[in-house]
Design a protein around this motif. Structure first.
Motif, PDB file in Angstrom:
ATOM      1  N   LEU A  63      24.329  29.249  43.482  1.00 31.17           N
ATOM      2  CA  LEU A  63      24.034  30.381  42.647  1.00 31.17           C
ATOM      3  C   LEU A  63      23.826  30.684  41.252  1.00 31.17           C
ATOM      4  N   PRO A  64      22.770  31.636  41.456  1.00 28.91           N
ATOM      5  CA  PRO A  64      23.058  31.671  39.360  1.00 28.91           C
ATOM      6  C   PRO A  64      24.267  31.697  38.249  1.00 28.91           C
ATOM      7  N   GLY A  65      24.274  30.639  37.864  1.00 24.92           N
ATOM      8  CA  GLY A  65      24.570  30.283  36.842  1.00 24.92           C
ATOM      9  C   GLY A  65      26.064  29.613  37.503  1.00 24.92           C
ATOM     10  N   GLY A  66      26.271  28.947  38.403  1.00 26.94           N
ATOM     11  CA  GLY A  66      27.178  28.360  38.902  1.00 26.94           C
ATOM     12  C   GLY A  66      27.992  29.276  39.324  1.00 26.94           C
ATOM     13  N   ILE A  67      27.973  30.145  39.699  1.00 26.47           N
ATOM     14  CA  ILE A  67      29.429  31.715  40.189  1.00 26.47           C
ATOM     15  C   ILE A  67      29.486  31.014  41.284  1.00 26.47           C
ATOM     16  N   GLY A  68      30.543  31.352  41.817  1.00 26.28           N
ATOM     17  CA  GLY A  68      31.015  31.848  43.606  1.00 26.28           C
ATOM     18  C   GLY A  68      31.044  32.957  43.824  1.00 26.28           C
ATOM     19  N   VAL A  69      31.635  33.392  44.946  1.00 27.88           N
ATOM     20  CA  VAL A  69      30.643  34.682  45.404  1.00 27.88           C
ATOM     21  C   VAL A  69      32.004  34.823  46.714  1.00 27.88           C
ATOM     22  N   SER A  70      32.817  36.248  46.778  1.00 23.88           N
ATOM     23  CA  SER A  70      33.430  35.989  48.155  1.00 23.88           C
ATOM     24  C   SER A  70      33.210  37.620  48.604  1.00 23.88           C
ATOM     25  N   LEU A  71      33.661  38.158  49.488  1.00 29.69           N
ATOM     26  CA  LEU A  71      33.485  39.536  49.826  1.00 29.69           C
ATOM     27  C   LEU A  71      35.424  39.684  50.201  1.00 29.69           C
ATOM     28  N   LEU A  72      35.764  40.922  49.596  1.00 30.70           N
ATOM     29  CA  LEU A  72      37.066  40.896  49.612  1.00 30.70           C
ATOM     30  C   LEU A  72      37.428  43.082  49.831  1.00 30.70           C
ATOM     31  N   ARG A  73      38.111  42.841  50.913  1.00 29.01           N
ATOM     32  CA  ARG A  73      39.242  43.437  51.352  1.00 29.01           C
ATOM     33  C   ARG A  73      40.231  43.890  51.120  1.00 29.01           C
ATOM     34  N   VAL A  74      40.671  44.407  50.535  1.00 30.22           N
ATOM     35  CA  VAL A  74      42.069  44.118  49.398  1.00 30.22           C
ATOM     36  C   VAL A  74      43.192  45.021  50.385  1.00 30.22           C
ATOM     37  N   TYR A  75      44.322  44.217  50.030  1.00 30.79           N
ATOM     38  CA  TYR A  75      45.830  44.193  51.344  1.00 30.79           C
ATOM     39  C   TYR A  75      46.213  46.013  51.443  1.00 30.79           C
ATOM     40  N   ASP A  76      46.461  46.915  51.958  1.00 36.65           N
ATOM     41  CA  ASP A  76      46.599  47.875  52.263  1.00 36.65           C
ATOM     42  C   ASP A  76      48.523  47.738  52.514  1.00 36.65           C
ATOM     43  N   TRP A  77      49.487  46.852  51.817  1.00 33.12           N
ATOM     44  CA  TRP A  77      50.918  46.820  51.697  1.00 33.12           C
ATOM     45  C   TRP A  77      51.227  47.249  50.949  1.00 33.12           C
ATOM     46  N   PRO A  78      52.211  48.683  51.096  1.00 32.80           N
ATOM     47  CA  PRO A  78      52.641  48.749  50.182  1.00 32.80           C
ATOM     48  C   PRO A  78      53.733  48.391  49.059  1.00 32.80           C
ATOM     49  N   ALA A  79      54.229  48.275  47.980  1.00 35.85           N
ATOM     50  CA  ALA A  79      54.900  46.981  47.480  1.00 35.85           C
ATOM     51  C   ALA A  79      56.377  48.047  46.782  1.00 35.85           C
ATOM     52  N   ALA A  80      57.680  47.331  46.259  1.00 33.78           N
ATOM     53  CA  ALA A  80      58.650  47.853  45.695  1.00 33.78           C
ATOM     54  C   ALA A  80      58.413  49.065  45.192  1.00 33.78           C
ATOM     55  N   ASP A  81      56.883  49.174  44.302  1.00 35.89           N
ATOM     56  CA  ASP A  81      56.596  50.260  43.262  1.00 35.89           C
ATOM     57  C   ASP A  81      56.435  51.127  43.911  1.00 35.89           C
ATOM     58  N   GLY A  82      56.062  51.050  45.494  1.00 32.22           N
ATOM     59  CA  GLY A  82      55.072  52.561  46.089  1.00 32.22           C
ATOM     60  C   GLY A  82      53.464  52.584  45.867  1.00 32.22           C
ATOM     61  N   LEU A  83      53.048  50.976  45.339  1.00 32.46           N
ATOM     62  CA  LEU A  83      51.463  50.909  45.136  1.00 32.46           C
ATOM     63  C   LEU A  83      51.480  50.061  46.283  1.00 32.46           C
ATOM     64  N   ARG A  84      50.266  50.051  46.565  1.00 30.87           N
ATOM     65  CA  ARG A  84      49.447  49.162  48.217  1.00 30.87           C
ATOM     66  C   ARG A  84      48.573  48.329  47.379  1.00 30.87           C
ATOM     67  N   GLY A  85      48.234  47.097  47.013  1.00 28.53           N
ATOM     68  CA  GLY A  85      47.473  46.143  46.934  1.00 28.53           C
ATOM     69  C   GLY A  85      47.440  44.672  46.838  1.00 28.53           C
ATOM     70  N   GLY A  86      46.988  44.241  46.219  1.00 27.82           N
ATOM     71  CA  GLY A  86      47.483  42.858  46.442  1.00 27.82           C
ATOM     72  C   GLY A  86      48.612  42.200  45.146  1.00 27.82           C
ATOM     73  N   THR A  87      47.910  40.731  45.174  1.00 24.02           N
ATOM     74  CA  THR A  87      49.299  39.926  44.461  1.00 24.02           C
ATOM     75  C   THR A  87      48.734  39.455  42.453  1.00 24.02           C
ATOM     76  N   PRO A  88      49.480  40.044  41.823  1.00 19.26           N
ATOM     77  CA  PRO A  88      49.241  39.411  40.638  1.00 19.26           C
ATOM     78  C   PRO A  88      49.196  38.200  40.210  1.00 19.26           C
ATOM     79  N   HIS A  89      48.261  38.175  39.391  1.00 18.72           N
ATOM     80  CA  HIS A  89      47.458  36.354  38.912  1.00 18.72           C
ATOM     81  C   HIS A  89      46.957  36.589  37.866  1.00 18.72           C
ATOM     82  N   LEU A  90      46.845  35.255  37.281  1.00 17.65           N
ATOM     83  CA  LEU A  90      45.862  35.119  36.603  1.00 17.65           C
ATOM     84  C   LEU A  90      44.933  34.177  36.277  1.00 17.65           C
ATOM     85  N   HIS A  91      43.846  34.201  35.775  1.00 16.29           N
ATOM     86  CA  HIS A  91      43.586  32.863  36.021  1.00 16.29           C
ATOM     87  C   HIS A  91      42.946  31.984  34.565  1.00 16.29           C
TER      88      HIS A  91
END
Length: 277
Positions: free
Chosen positions: A14-42
């Motif tokens: 792929l152009p520039g040696g990238i990677g691609v995926s299609l993501l449907r973000v989690y709809d699970w509520p967290a302790a703070d009431g927000l729905r979504g994914g897992t915090p992380h870094l690269h």
């Protein structure tokens, strides 16, 4: 053919040696009431989002502070290595993830913001973040009965209504998401209070966790982004001399996802074989 007349290399990824995926973000509520994914870094990869549907936001945390960037269809957002990011789903958030270094963010270059006692060594970290194989169900990944039961408060069989083969994986993915949100919340609070040490300590722990993996990462970079850049350089050198022989190696490639619905850090993923995990 004499070496001076060889066609320059053509990079077929792929152009520039990238990677691609299609993501449907989690709809699970967290302790703070927000729905979504897992915090992380690269640690070595820039990552981008091209939003295709729904709405939400990406929360980011760096030494410069906390920021929330809206995500709506058509938005293009990206961030550099070291940016802690958390996707928030406000309704049907779906996006294409664009990943540097041939999809390395989904192949190891990610550390979740777990509480510090789970970041002490690779074995402890893996135990806290591992998911059971798809197809396992009826118990948690450690073999214990799930306290929610097969039809507990998360919905039929598991979070977000996953059933059968996906229920145990969903529970484990949600558990690690909640641990990472706990750690992220503490890091954000410390940073906003003017204390940089917890975030710096997380950076040090993340670097120590991935140090054994960097040789394999280097090879992925060498055959991906570095090869793509080298091919362009060779082509420019040839064209400067009036040599267009590399154009004879032109080709077209097309792929369908090699896996659909994989449980990722931030949601369910459709992943491709070219430039991805």
């Amino acid at each position: 053919m004499p070496p001076a007349h060889r066609a320059p290399a053509v990079y077929e990824g792929l152009p520039g040696g990238i990677g691609v995926s299609l993501l449907r973000v989690y709809d699970w509520p967290a302790a703070d009431g927000l729905r979504g994914g897992t915090p992380h870094l690269h640690l070595t990869c820039t990552e981008g989002y091209a939003v295709v549907d729904g709405r939400g936001a990406v929360q980011t945390l760096t030494p410069a502070g906390f920021r929330q960037t809206p995500l709506t269809p058509g938005a293009l957002v990206w961030f550099t290595p070291g940016t802690i990011h958390r996707l928030v789903n406000e309704g049907g958030l779906t996006l294409h993830v664009l990943m540097q270094n041939s999809g390395l963010p989904e192949a190891g270059d990610a550390v979740l913001t777990l509480p510090p006692h789970l970041l002490t060594d690779p074995e402890t970290y893996r135990a806290a973040t591992a998911l059971p194989p798809r197809g396992a169900h009826g118990s948690d990944e450690d073999g214990r009965d799930d306290p929610d039961g097969p039809d507990g408060p998360d919905g039929p069989d598991g979070p977000d209504g996953e059933d059968g083969a996906d229920a145990a994986v969903a529970r484990a993915a949600r558990r690690r998401r909640d641990l990472a949100v706990e750690g992220f919340t503490a890091l954000r609070a410390a940073t906003e209070a003017g204390d940089p040490e917890p975030l710096a300590a997380f950076h040090r722990a993340a670097a120590a966790l991935v140090a054994p993996l960097t040789s394999a990462w280097r090879e992925r970079w060498r055959t991906g982004a570095a090869a793509a850049a080298a091919a362009t350089g060779a082509q420019l050198d040839a064209l400067t001399k009036g040599d267009a022989s590399h154009l004879a190696a032109a080709g077209v490639r097309a792929e369908q996802p090699v896996e659909r619905g994989r449980f990722g850090m931030c949601g369910r993923l459709d992943v491709y074989g070219t430039g991805s995990a």
